[in-house]
Write a protein that holds these residues in place. Structure first.
Motif, PDB file in Angstrom:
ATOM      1  N   VAL A 274      29.524 -33.094  27.468  1.00 34.17           N
ATOM      2  CA  VAL A 274      29.095 -34.431  27.068  1.00 34.17           C
ATOM      3  C   VAL A 274      29.453 -34.532  25.587  1.00 34.17           C
ATOM      4  N   ARG A 275      30.462 -35.334  25.282  1.00 30.12           N
ATOM      5  CA  ARG A 275      30.960 -35.369  23.903  1.00 30.12           C
ATOM      6  C   ARG A 275      30.050 -36.171  22.993  1.00 30.12           C
ATOM      7  N   PHE A 276      29.768 -37.415  23.412  1.00 32.08           N
ATOM      8  CA  PHE A 276      28.950 -38.298  22.579  1.00 32.08           C
ATOM      9  C   PHE A 276      27.943 -39.027  23.455  1.00 32.08           C
ATOM     10  N   VAL A 277      26.897 -39.519  22.797  1.00 31.01           N
ATOM     11  CA  VAL A 277      26.013 -40.466  23.472  1.00 31.01           C
ATOM     12  C   VAL A 277      25.934 -41.735  22.637  1.00 31.01           C
ATOM     13  N   GLY A 278      25.902 -42.871  23.330  1.00 32.32           N
ATOM     14  CA  GLY A 278      25.782 -44.168  22.676  1.00 32.32           C
ATOM     15  C   GLY A 278      24.319 -44.551  22.592  1.00 32.32           C
ATOM     16  N   LEU A 279      23.888 -44.917  21.365  1.00 33.96           N
ATOM     17  CA  LEU A 279      22.464 -45.215  21.160  1.00 33.96           C
ATOM     18  C   LEU A 279      22.248 -46.629  20.642  1.00 33.96           C
ATOM     19  N   GLY A 280      23.244 -47.492  20.802  1.00 31.94           N
ATOM     20  CA  GLY A 280      23.093 -48.868  20.322  1.00 31.94           C
ATOM     21  C   GLY A 280      24.450 -49.541  20.226  1.00 31.94           C
ATOM     22  N   GLU A 281      24.432 -50.803  19.793  1.00 31.15           N
ATOM     23  CA  GLU A 281      25.663 -51.596  19.793  1.00 31.15           C
ATOM     24  C   GLU A 281      26.447 -51.515  18.488  1.00 31.15           C
ATOM     25  N   ALA A 282      25.826 -50.999  17.430  1.00 28.03           N
ATOM     26  CA  ALA A 282      26.494 -50.995  16.128  1.00 28.03           C
ATOM     27  C   ALA A 282      27.467 -49.826  15.989  1.00 28.03           C
ATOM     28  N   ILE A 283      28.333 -49.936  15.004  1.00 29.85           N
ATOM     29  CA  ILE A 283      29.436 -48.976  14.854  1.00 29.85           C
ATOM     30  C   ILE A 283      28.942 -47.549  14.598  1.00 29.85           C
ATOM     31  N   ASP A 284      27.748 -47.411  14.036  1.00 30.42           N
ATOM     32  CA  ASP A 284      27.219 -46.064  13.750  1.00 30.42           C
ATOM     33  C   ASP A 284      26.371 -45.500  14.882  1.00 30.42           C
ATOM     34  N   ASP A 285      26.216 -46.258  15.940  1.00 30.45           N
ATOM     35  CA  ASP A 285      25.303 -45.831  17.004  1.00 30.45           C
ATOM     36  C   ASP A 285      25.972 -44.927  18.039  1.00 30.45           C
ATOM     37  N   LEU A 286      26.664 -43.924  17.542  1.00 32.92           N
ATOM     38  CA  LEU A 286      27.277 -42.943  18.440  1.00 32.92           C
ATOM     39  C   LEU A 286      26.994 -41.573  17.853  1.00 32.92           C
ATOM     40  N   GLU A 287      26.409 -40.697  18.633  1.00 31.07           N
ATOM     41  CA  GLU A 287      26.053 -39.372  18.122  1.00 31.07           C
ATOM     42  C   GLU A 287      26.701 -38.297  18.981  1.00 31.07           C
ATOM     43  N   PRO A 288      27.173 -37.222  18.352  1.00 28.91           N
ATOM     44  CA  PRO A 288      27.662 -36.091  19.143  1.00 28.91           C
ATOM     45  C   PRO A 288      26.493 -35.557  19.959  1.00 28.91           C
ATOM     46  N   PHE A 289      26.759 -35.147  21.176  1.00 28.92           N
ATOM     47  CA  PHE A 289      25.676 -34.654  22.020  1.00 28.92           C
ATOM     48  C   PHE A 289      25.365 -33.200  21.689  1.00 28.92           C
ATOM     49  N   ASP A 290      24.084 -32.905  21.635  1.00 27.34           N
ATOM     50  CA  ASP A 290      23.652 -31.532  21.403  1.00 27.34           C
ATOM     51  C   ASP A 290      22.360 -31.307  22.187  1.00 27.34           C
ATOM     52  N   ALA A 291      22.345 -30.268  23.017  1.00 29.72           N
ATOM     53  CA  ALA A 291      21.222 -30.030  23.930  1.00 29.72           C
ATOM     54  C   ALA A 291      19.892 -29.908  23.188  1.00 29.72           C
ATOM     55  N   THR A 292      19.895 -29.156  22.088  1.00 31.23           N
ATOM     56  CA  THR A 292      18.636 -28.910  21.385  1.00 31.23           C
ATOM     57  C   THR A 292      18.095 -30.187  20.755  1.00 31.23           C
ATOM     58  N   THR A 293      18.989 -30.938  20.107  1.00 31.60           N
ATOM     59  CA  THR A 293      18.568 -32.202  19.502  1.00 31.60           C
ATOM     60  C   THR A 293      18.048 -33.160  20.568  1.00 31.60           C
ATOM     61  N   TYR A 294      18.765 -33.206  21.662  1.00 27.73           N
ATOM     62  CA  TYR A 294      18.379 -34.096  22.754  1.00 27.73           C
ATOM     63  C   TYR A 294      16.997 -33.712  23.299  1.00 27.73           C
ATOM     64  N   ALA A 295      16.799 -32.423  23.531  1.00 31.75           N
ATOM     65  CA  ALA A 295      15.518 -31.955  24.075  1.00 31.75           C
ATOM     66  C   ALA A 295      14.383 -32.237  23.091  1.00 31.75           C
ATOM     67  N   GLU A 296      14.645 -31.985  21.810  1.00 33.24           N
ATOM     68  CA  GLU A 296      13.634 -32.271  20.774  1.00 33.24           C
ATOM     69  C   GLU A 296      13.269 -33.752  20.779  1.00 33.24           C
ATOM     70  N   ALA A 297      14.299 -34.593  20.868  1.00 32.35           N
ATOM     71  CA  ALA A 297      14.076 -36.026  20.792  1.00 32.35           C
ATOM     72  C   ALA A 297      13.313 -36.527  22.016  1.00 32.35           C
ATOM     73  N   LEU A 298      13.652 -35.988  23.156  1.00 35.35           N
ATOM     74  CA  LEU A 298      13.055 -36.483  24.396  1.00 35.35           C
ATOM     75  C   LEU A 298      11.640 -35.943  24.592  1.00 35.35           C
TER      76      LEU A 298
END
Ligand code: GDP
Length: 300
Positions: A274-298
């Motif tokens: 999973v390369r990136f995840v989209g988190l909104g419509e703006a140009i900066d709303d794309l984040e590289p995917f990372d399991a640990t960050t994702y788990a922390e956030a969720l």
């Protein structure tokens, strides 16, 4: 991390919402696991992942490791990282591949154009030069939309107008990138053609054509899928992967969905980065995917 946390599922995690209510008198309620299972299935996590997660919790309960909310969160976090670590493989663009040729595929409406614009911006900020190739020649508005994003990101775009041959647009773009010493070509491709098989044929043709420039190209075949479409996103991933061989996935619209579990379902089913995840419509709303960050956030 804070952006992940506030945006994912609008900050209202399908996994851990009201998770405190799973406990009564220092014990997990008898029906809590069933609740949890239902909530995972509702979020399109799929039977396999759901079962696996529930089993993990059950094991830790049996071992006496889950007596409160904090311990449940820890178990979940560890399980998620274990599940998603194998698909954490950021897109890296080696300097010795020039131009790096990145194909972006996906059915209309998933956020393909937006993702291309966001990636162009990100690469440019990293100091790389980028050229967009307007390969979605089938849809009338596609070239115009991509041009808007090229302007926003401040990168050049090569197009030949509606109805042009997609493979030839992309071939020319690579040619031009070589001549201009450009680092990365991001090639948009059709999101829809007359039939599904026609679409897959065209994607294979584009692949063959760019291999005349570089036998190892395309260096990335990325599929963009829309998390809000749940099971459809998984089906698209399976079909595209079978037809053209994907090397990575980007999952959009994780900000506005109650179906965020689809990320786990896709990860488990396809084992594709999973390369990136989209988190909104703006140009900066794309984040590289990372399991640990994702788990922390969720899970928090
Ligand atoms: P395409 O047809 O696949 O090229 O899709 P577009 O890039 O035109 O995007 C379709 C719609 O989805 C647009 O309204 C975008 O603003 C929106 N969109 C794209 N990515 C995201 C995302 O990550 N989050 C949200 N909330 N909207 C997105």
């Amino acid at each position: 991390l804070s952006k992940f946390r506030s945006r994912l599922n609008k900050g209202d995690s399908f996994l851990t919402r009201d998770i405190g209510s799973f406990f009564a008198a220092e014990k997990l309620r008898a029906d809590a696991l069933e609740d949890f299972e239902t909530r995972l299935l509702m979020a399109d996590t799929g039977i396999d992942v759901t079962q696996w997660l529930v089993d993990r919790i059950q094991t830790d309960i049996n071992l006496g490791r889950i007596k409160n909310e904090k311990q449940l969160r820890e178990t979940l976090k560890k399980a998620l990282v274990e599940l998603l670590a194998p698909v954490t493989e950021p897109l890296t663009i080696p300097a010795f591949i020039k131009p790096y040729i990145l194909f972006v595929a996906g059915v209309n409406g998933v956020g393909k154009t937006t993702t291309i614009g966001k990636m162009a911006m990100r690469f440019k900020r990293e100091g790389k030069s980028v050229l967009l190739a307007a390969g979605d020649t089938f849809r009338a508005a596609a070239v115009q939309q991509l041009t808007t994003w090229a302007d926003r990101a401040g990168v050049p775009i090569l197009s030949q107008g509606e109805g042009a041959d997609s493979a030839s647009v992309i071939y020319d773009a690579v040619q031009s990138a070589k001549a201009r010493n450009i680092d990365i070509v991001i090639a948009d491709t059709a999101g829809r053609l007359h039939t599904q098989s026609h679409l897959m044929d065209e994607l294979r043709k584009i692949k063959r054509v760019v291999q005349k420039h570089d036998p190892y190209a395309p260096h990335e075949v990325m599929l963009v899928v829309d998390a809000t479409t749940g099971q459809n996103a998984l089906n698209q991933a399976v079909q595209f992967h079978e037809a053209i061989g994907l090397t990575g996935i980007t999952i959009t619209k994780l900000d506005g969905t109650a179906k965020g579990g689809i990320l786990m379902a896709i990860a488990k089913r396809l084992s594709l980065p999973v390369r990136f995840v989209g988190l909104g419509e703006a140009i900066d709303d794309l984040e590289p995917f990372d399991a640990t960050t994702y788990a922390e956030a969720l899970i928090g």
